[in-house]
Design a protein around this motif. Structure first.
Motif, short mmCIF file in Angstrom:
data_model
loop_
_atom_site.label_atom_id
_atom_site.label_comp_id
_atom_site.label_asym_id
_atom_site.label_seq_id
_atom_site.Cartn_x
_atom_site.Cartn_y
_atom_site.Cartn_z
N CYS A 48 80.09 -27.11 57.83
CA CYS A 48 79.53 -26.96 59.19
C CYS A 48 79.59 -25.53 59.71
O CYS A 48 78.59 -25.00 60.21
N ILE A 49 80.76 -24.91 59.62
CA ILE A 49 80.94 -23.62 60.31
C ILE A 49 80.19 -22.47 59.60
O ILE A 49 79.39 -21.78 60.24
N PRO A 50 80.38 -22.27 58.28
CA PRO A 50 79.61 -21.19 57.66
C PRO A 50 78.09 -21.42 57.72
O PRO A 50 77.32 -20.47 57.86
N SER A 51 77.67 -22.70 57.63
CA SER A 51 76.21 -22.93 57.69
C SER A 51 75.68 -22.60 59.08
O SER A 51 74.58 -22.07 59.21
N LYS A 52 76.46 -22.89 60.12
CA LYS A 52 75.99 -22.56 61.46
C LYS A 52 75.92 -21.05 61.66
O LYS A 52 75.02 -20.54 62.32
N ALA A 53 76.86 -20.31 61.06
CA ALA A 53 76.81 -18.84 61.14
C ALA A 53 75.50 -18.35 60.51
O ALA A 53 74.76 -17.57 61.13
N LEU A 54 75.18 -18.84 59.32
CA LEU A 54 73.95 -18.37 58.65
C LEU A 54 72.70 -18.87 59.37
O LEU A 54 71.68 -18.19 59.41
N LEU A 55 72.77 -20.06 59.96
CA LEU A 55 71.62 -20.56 60.72
C LEU A 55 71.36 -19.68 61.94
O LEU A 55 70.23 -19.30 62.22
N GLN A 90 81.91 -15.01 56.69
CA GLN A 90 83.28 -15.18 56.21
C GLN A 90 84.31 -14.89 57.30
O GLN A 90 85.37 -15.50 57.37
N GLU A 91 83.97 -13.94 58.17
CA GLU A 91 84.87 -13.62 59.28
C GLU A 91 84.96 -14.82 60.25
O GLU A 91 86.03 -15.15 60.75
N ALA A 168 76.35 -18.90 49.80
CA ALA A 168 77.02 -17.65 49.42
C ALA A 168 76.19 -16.83 48.44
O ALA A 168 76.75 -16.13 47.60
N LEU A 169 74.86 -16.89 48.56
CA LEU A 169 74.02 -16.14 47.62
C LEU A 169 74.16 -14.64 47.89
O LEU A 169 74.32 -14.21 49.04
#
Ligand code: NAI
Length: 467
Positions: A48-55, A90-91, A168-169
């Protein structure tokens, strides 16, 4: 053997973490076992959290590149620095997991790194580098879920990916085939499409987001087509035809039974998740699972072995972080001698595409199938002054209420900020409000929330700003 603990939790995701916190605050001595380096489970680390950052980042980029100029904002050249975006992500993850560790420390929860498995009723063993046995009065299993595989398409982490690698590409791929038109496929497909990847989604059923109200999937498909995503619905992957250095060729059966060849640099497999229950010592301990591999529990989240409980993705119900957390609270309260409760009828679902999708309660298809007579009110974002001001014109609010009592039975939203707007519908349903109740509540003007008010008024037979 060490002293007997009051509660040992296996799994530090949104189910286990929250259960541990609530139990510690209710005065129980809690030990939590997790094999991951950081707390927070899939949600905080690789979900949830990393995907929301990238979104968020990819949507800002997409807007700056394609949306600002028509609103009179010239930005000059806009570039995406993928490395910097990944560092930002990542941060965000680091700060989130550190936050959980801090709360745990303050609550006095013992954290044990390693893999835990049941060694019998009231007994948990730690396997790995420093094996140990922990005796526990209560055990909570919160092991979460892992991606479901497509047998003809084994993931390799290089060309055929799960969501973990797709988050993480190191470079923006030229093209990506997304297998599965569900939540992960559409969220991560959106991220890469906004960053310039040619994305093709392959879905075996005849609509996107098949578990939600059908109008949401079809309207979202129209929006995502504008983003350049191509869709193959009613299409099943039948095999991996070729692997090249430059990509992968897949074979599929198309909607009319025709053979389709699909080629892309990368493939993302997002066809669902399954309980992460392998090697947990379930069968040996007498903890039963159902045919789908989910741990069987009773109405108090207790498994078939007294004193062993289970919550989250590993038990029945939607695989949602907030569902796991609510169950975590309820099970902690149950173990502490209180009355734990989760209202499963008001669990919201959110898809963080743009426009966002959010839903609670029953869909039109479910109401029709159960023969329940209902009223329907729909209000488009196009008719909202707030949406016109920001240029977010896509989407609608749909409110379904009981034909006789007008009680709200379902709310389905597509549009700007719906992920947050749905909370109002959840509160209304929790208090069993009628559509007229919600429609008569004062909503600040101009706000996106007015679409919900207007749809409620329409459902109640009192349309206001509708012709
Ligand atoms: P999903 O169940 O949402 O979607 C999987 C899709 O794949 C379905 O549409 C299904 O019909 C399709 N499918 C299955 N087998 C297929 C095949 N062989 N070929 C083509 N299509 C196939 O599962 P997803 O997207 O993998 O997500 C997993 C879980 O994680 C879900 O329970 C989801 O709710 C949760 N999640 C929730 C998020 C959120 O709340 N925003 C974000 C990401 C995941």
């Amino acid at each position: 053997m060490e002293e007997r603990r009051e509660l040992v939790v296996i799994g530090g995701g949104p189910g286990g973490d929250v259960a541990a916190l609530r139990a510690a605050r209710l005065g129980l001595g809690v030990t939590l076992i997790d094999e991951r380096e950081n707390l927070g489970g899939t949600c905080l680390n690789i979900g949830c959290i990393p995907s929301k950052a990238l979104l968020d980042l990819s949507e800002h980029y997409h807007l700056a590149k394609n949306g600002f100029e028509k609103m009179g904002i010239r930005t000059g050249g806009v570039e995406a620095d993928l490395g910097a975006m990944m560092r930002w992500k990542q941060e965000v993850v680091k700060r989130s997991t550190q936050g959980v560790s801090y709360l745990f420390k303050k609550a006095g929860i013992e954290v044990v790194r390693g893999r835990g498995r049941l060694a019998g009723p009231g007994l948990v063993e730690l396997v790995g580098a420093s094996p140990a046995k922990l005796e526990a009065k209560h055990v909570l299993l919160a092991p979460g879920s892992i991606p479901t595989a497509v047998p003809v398409l084994p993931t390799d982490g290089r060309q055929i990916l799960t969501s973990t690698e797709a988050l993480a590409l190191e470079a923006v791929p030229a093209s990506m085939l997304v297998i599965g038109g569900g939540v992960i496929g559409l969220e991560l497909g959106s991220v890469w499409a906004r960053l310039g990847t040619k994305v093709t989604v392959v879905e075996m059923l005849d609509s996107l987001l098949p578990t939600l109200d059908r109008e949401l999937g079809s309207a979202l498909q129209r929006s995502l087509k504008k983003l350049g995503i191509t869709f193959h619905l009613s299409t099943t992957i039948t095999g991996l035809a070729e692997r090249k250095d430059s990509g992968v060729v897949l074979e599929a059966n198309g909607a009319q039974g025709e053979q389709v060849r699909l080629e892309a640099e990368l493939v993302l497999v997002a066809v669902g998740r399954r309980p992460n229950t392998a090697d947990l010592g379930l069968a040996e301990t007498g903890v039963l699972t159902d045919p789908a591999g989910r741990i069987v529990i009773d109405e108090h989240w207790q498994t078939t072995v007294p004193g062993i409980y289970a919550v989250g993705d590993a038990v029945a119900g939607p695989m949602l972080a907030h569902k796991a957390s609510e169950e975590g609270v309820a099970v902690a309260e149950t173990i502490a001698g209180k009355v734990g409760h989760v209202n499963y009828t008001t669990l919201p679902s959110v898809v963080y595409t743009w426009p966002e999708v959010a839903s609670v309660g029953q869909s039109e298809e479910q109401l029709a199938a159960s023969g329940r007579a209902y009223r329907k009110g729909v209000f488009p974002f196009l008719a909202s002054g707030r949406a016109r001001a920001s240029g977010d014109l896509e989407g609608f609010a749909k409110v379904l209420s009981d034909e006789q009592s007008d009680e709200i039975l379902g709310v389905h939203l597509l549009g700007a900020r719906c992920a947050d707007l749905i909370a109002e519908a959840v509160v209304a349903m929790e208090y069993r409000a009628s559509a007229e109740d919600l429609g008569r509540i004062v909503h600040a003007h101009p706000t996106y929330s007015e679409v919900l008010k207007e749809a409620s008024l329409a459902a109640a037979g009192m349309p206001l700003h509708l012709a």
